[in-house]
Design a protein around this motif. Structure first.
Motif, PDB file in Angstrom:
ATOM      1  N   GLU A 158     -34.395 -64.754 -66.054  1.00 59.54           N
ATOM      2  CA  GLU A 158     -33.809 -63.455 -65.681  1.00 59.54           C
ATOM      3  C   GLU A 158     -32.348 -63.382 -66.106  1.00 59.54           C
ATOM      4  O   GLU A 158     -31.707 -64.411 -66.308  1.00 59.54           O
ATOM      5  CB  GLU A 158     -33.894 -63.263 -64.159  1.00 59.54           C
ATOM      6  N   PRO A 159     -31.822 -62.177 -66.224  1.00 59.55           N
ATOM      7  CA  PRO A 159     -30.385 -62.051 -66.515  1.00 59.55           C
ATOM      8  C   PRO A 159     -29.563 -62.346 -65.267  1.00 59.55           C
ATOM      9  O   PRO A 159     -30.112 -62.393 -64.172  1.00 59.55           O
ATOM     10  CB  PRO A 159     -30.233 -60.589 -66.925  1.00 59.55           C
ATOM     11  N   TRP A 160     -28.246 -62.579 -65.417  1.00 59.54           N
ATOM     12  CA  TRP A 160     -27.358 -62.666 -64.254  1.00 59.54           C
ATOM     13  C   TRP A 160     -27.539 -61.365 -63.471  1.00 59.54           C
ATOM     14  O   TRP A 160     -27.566 -60.286 -64.083  1.00 59.54           O
ATOM     15  CB  TRP A 160     -25.895 -62.740 -64.661  1.00 59.54           C
ATOM     16  N   ARG A 161     -27.634 -61.468 -62.164  1.00 62.03           N
ATOM     17  CA  ARG A 161     -27.783 -60.264 -61.348  1.00 62.03           C
ATOM     18  C   ARG A 161     -26.512 -59.992 -60.547  1.00 62.03           C
ATOM     19  O   ARG A 161     -26.183 -60.746 -59.630  1.00 62.03           O
ATOM     20  CB  ARG A 161     -28.943 -60.428 -60.368  1.00 62.03           C
ATOM     21  N   ALA A 162     -25.807 -58.936 -60.906  1.00 62.17           N
ATOM     22  CA  ALA A 162     -24.661 -58.473 -60.127  1.00 62.17           C
ATOM     23  C   ALA A 162     -24.375 -57.047 -60.553  1.00 62.17           C
ATOM     24  O   ALA A 162     -24.561 -56.705 -61.725  1.00 62.17           O
ATOM     25  CB  ALA A 162     -23.442 -59.346 -60.382  1.00 62.17           C
ATOM     26  N   LYS A 163     -23.952 -56.240 -59.594  1.00 68.20           N
ATOM     27  CA  LYS A 163     -23.629 -54.850 -59.930  1.00 68.20           C
ATOM     28  C   LYS A 163     -22.509 -54.808 -60.974  1.00 68.20           C
ATOM     29  O   LYS A 163     -22.497 -53.937 -61.844  1.00 68.20           O
ATOM     30  CB  LYS A 163     -23.200 -54.108 -58.658  1.00 68.20           C
ATOM     31  N   ALA A 164     -21.601 -55.788 -60.891  1.00 67.16           N
ATOM     32  CA  ALA A 164     -20.469 -55.833 -61.825  1.00 67.16           C
ATOM     33  C   ALA A 164     -20.865 -56.360 -63.209  1.00 67.16           C
ATOM     34  O   ALA A 164     -20.054 -56.327 -64.129  1.00 67.16           O
ATOM     35  CB  ALA A 164     -19.352 -56.692 -61.241  1.00 67.16           C
ATOM     36  N   PHE A 165     -22.092 -56.889 -63.327  1.00 62.46           N
ATOM     37  CA  PHE A 165     -22.609 -57.370 -64.618  1.00 62.46           C
ATOM     38  C   PHE A 165     -23.851 -56.547 -64.995  1.00 62.46           C
ATOM     39  O   PHE A 165     -24.979 -57.039 -64.901  1.00 62.46           O
ATOM     40  CB  PHE A 165     -23.035 -58.846 -64.511  1.00 62.46           C
ATOM     41  N   PRO A 166     -23.672 -55.303 -65.415  1.00 61.89           N
ATOM     42  CA  PRO A 166     -24.870 -54.493 -65.712  1.00 61.89           C
ATOM     43  C   PRO A 166     -25.633 -55.018 -66.930  1.00 61.89           C
ATOM     44  O   PRO A 166     -25.021 -55.538 -67.869  1.00 61.89           O
ATOM     45  CB  PRO A 166     -24.288 -53.099 -65.990  1.00 61.89           C
ATOM     46  N   VAL A 167     -26.942 -54.889 -66.894  1.00 57.61           N
ATOM     47  CA  VAL A 167     -27.767 -55.346 -68.015  1.00 57.61           C
ATOM     48  C   VAL A 167     -27.554 -54.418 -69.208  1.00 57.61           C
ATOM     49  O   VAL A 167     -27.568 -53.199 -69.077  1.00 57.61           O
ATOM     50  CB  VAL A 167     -29.263 -55.366 -67.612  1.00 57.61           C
TER      51      VAL A 167
END
Lengths: 247, 222
Positions: free
Chosen positions: A100-109
């Motif tokens: 999965e990608p990094w999950r954070a609101k500050a790191f949008p896919v």
């Protein structure tokens, strides 16, 4: 070895993503994880499908580009490494691997497994530097005596490659390990002390504005950090921030 | 509340209120433990705590503020932190890098809050009612101090003892992470940190265990 991969696919920032299952066969245990991803992508291209987008650059654990949340942990189950240094011998034949990608609101896919880590850049730009006049008569840094321990601790903090594993591993998506490393590497040295108060205030403000969560000292970031950045840096940043706020 | 708008200021505020509550727990337990040895000493201590103006009108409001602040700020931070990850992981192996207690402070905190509601209904509200609504500051009932008697009476039902024990176990878990976390939040991380961590672990076991012993003692000795 044969593996089942469950991988996050997302066409673009605004598209809805989902986990998609893939099978890979005849994977050598000597391959790196990213080489396994390359083989999967070659197969997808051969079938006329869109390959899986993932970040990578130096592939020797230096640049911090490769990300990937593998089986519930940033950079996979091994310690002190980036994903490019993870090898398939860590896994067993028949394993199912979640990617999965990094999950954070500050790191949008941006796409599939690639996230936008510009939030880290903006935090750096808010104060992660020293203002030096490079007019040609700059003082030699070696002329300033610095205790060995301070130099070592500063160098340890400067080892941060800004990969974002701290944010990815944190249940709160907090960026405090990253920010504290950047604050510490300067705060420990005489050249950095001059602007220390403004630096910590501005970098913490930018960190908060980016929407990262708040640190609750679980310590997950320190465990998952490929460069072994210590929680001591967060305590130092807290001290620096208090000092800058009170005085 | 602009002073508390920054993440680090909030951390420090949580830590300071936590340390205040940690000190309060020691005092509370110290008074409770006297009930194991002497009903008379327990009654004297309770009466003093319940009627001393400094404790009642200076310390008690500060304590209530500390408790309310710690809970409200805890829930506010939890909501904000939850919002910082808008898409959840399909697989998240938190146990690989952190303890259950550290990741679930909100759960142990919520249990402690539920316990406090019961505890206030059991002891605090009747006390306040007697002292300030009925205006009886004597602490007496039929010529006898009622504190010890009331304590024994309250711990007769098994459900209450069980609820208290569960809450104290969760309190222990909350402290197991919270004690050393409070020091880290205030920027205390140096060569003495291992001592703080060890002391914190002992504290997190001894204090809740003390409360559990008091509850069980009065359940079985009334």
């Amino acid at each position: 070895m044969n593996l089942t991969l469950k991988i996050w696919r997302q066409k673009g920032p605004q598209e809805k993503g989902q986990m998609v299952e893939y099978k890979v066969t005849d994977i050598s245990e000597h391959m790196s994880f990213l080489e396994m991803m390359d083989i999967l992508n070659e197969g997808l291209v051969a079938k006329g499908e869109v390959p899986i987008a993932f970040d990578h650059d130096c592939r020797e654990g230096i640049c911090g580009m490769c990300s990937l949340h593998i089986n519930g942990e940033p950079h996979g189950p091994d310690r002190g490494i980036t994903t490019c240094q993870l090898h398939m011998r860590t896994f067993k034949d028949g394993d199912t691997i979640y990617i999965e990608p990094w999950r954070a609101k500050a790191f949008p896919v941006i796409k599939d497994l690639i996230v936008d880590r510009m939030a880290f850049e903006r935090i750096q730009q808010a104060g992660g530097y020293i203002s030096v006049n490079t007019s040609g008569n700059t003082q030699d840094a070696n002329a300033i005596p610095i205790p060995k321990l301070d130099a070592d601790l500063s160098m340890d903090a400067a080892a941060c490659i800004g990969c974002g594993a701290c944010v990815a591993s944190c249940k709160n998506s907090s960026a405090m390990l990253f920010v504290s490393a950047k604050v510490s590497q300067f705060a420990l040295l005489p050249q950095g002390k001059v602007e220390a108060a403004d630096r910590v205030r501005n970098m913490v403000k930018q960190m908060d504005d980016e929407g990262f969560g708040n640190c609750t000292n679980t310590g997950a970031c320190e465990v998952e950090c490929p460069k072994g950045i210590s929680l001591e840096n967060i305590a130092r940043m807290n001290r620096e921030y208090l000092k800058a706020s009170i005085i | 509340m602009s002073v508390l708008s920054s993440s680090i200021a909030r951390k420090v505020a949580m830590a300071l209120s936590a340390l205040f509550l940690i000190i309060f727990l020691i005092i509370h337990l110290a008074v409770n433990l006297t009930s194991l040895f002497s009903a008379e000493v327990f009654n004297e201590a309770s009466h003093f705590m319940g009627t001393n103006p400094l404790i009642q009108f200076a310390m008690q409001p500060v304590l209530i503020f500390g408790v309310v602040f710690h809970f409200v700020m805890g829930f506010v931070l939890e909501l904000r932190n939850k919002g910082a990850r808008n898409v959840k992981y399909a697989k998240f192996n938190g146990a690989a890098s952190s303890s259950w207690a550290s990741r679930n402070m909100i759960i142990s905190g919520a249990v402690i809050l539920a316990f406090l509601v019961i505890h206030f209904l059991d002891f605090w509200i009747p006390e306040i009612n007697t002292k300030y609504v009925l205006g009886d500051m004597t602490g007496m009932h039929n010529g006898e101090f009622r504190y010890f008697e009331e304590l024994q009476h309250k711990f007769v039902p098994m459900w209450r003892v069980a609820a208290y024990v569960v809450a104290f176990v969760l309190l222990g878990m909350h402290l197991m992470h919270g004690f050393q976390s409070a020091f880290q939040s205030m920027g205390f991380n140096n060569k003495y940190s291992s001592c703080v961590k060890t002391f914190g672990k002992c504290y997190s076991i001894v204090i809740p265990l003390g409360f559990i012993i008091v509850a069980l003692f009065h359940h079985f000795n009334h």
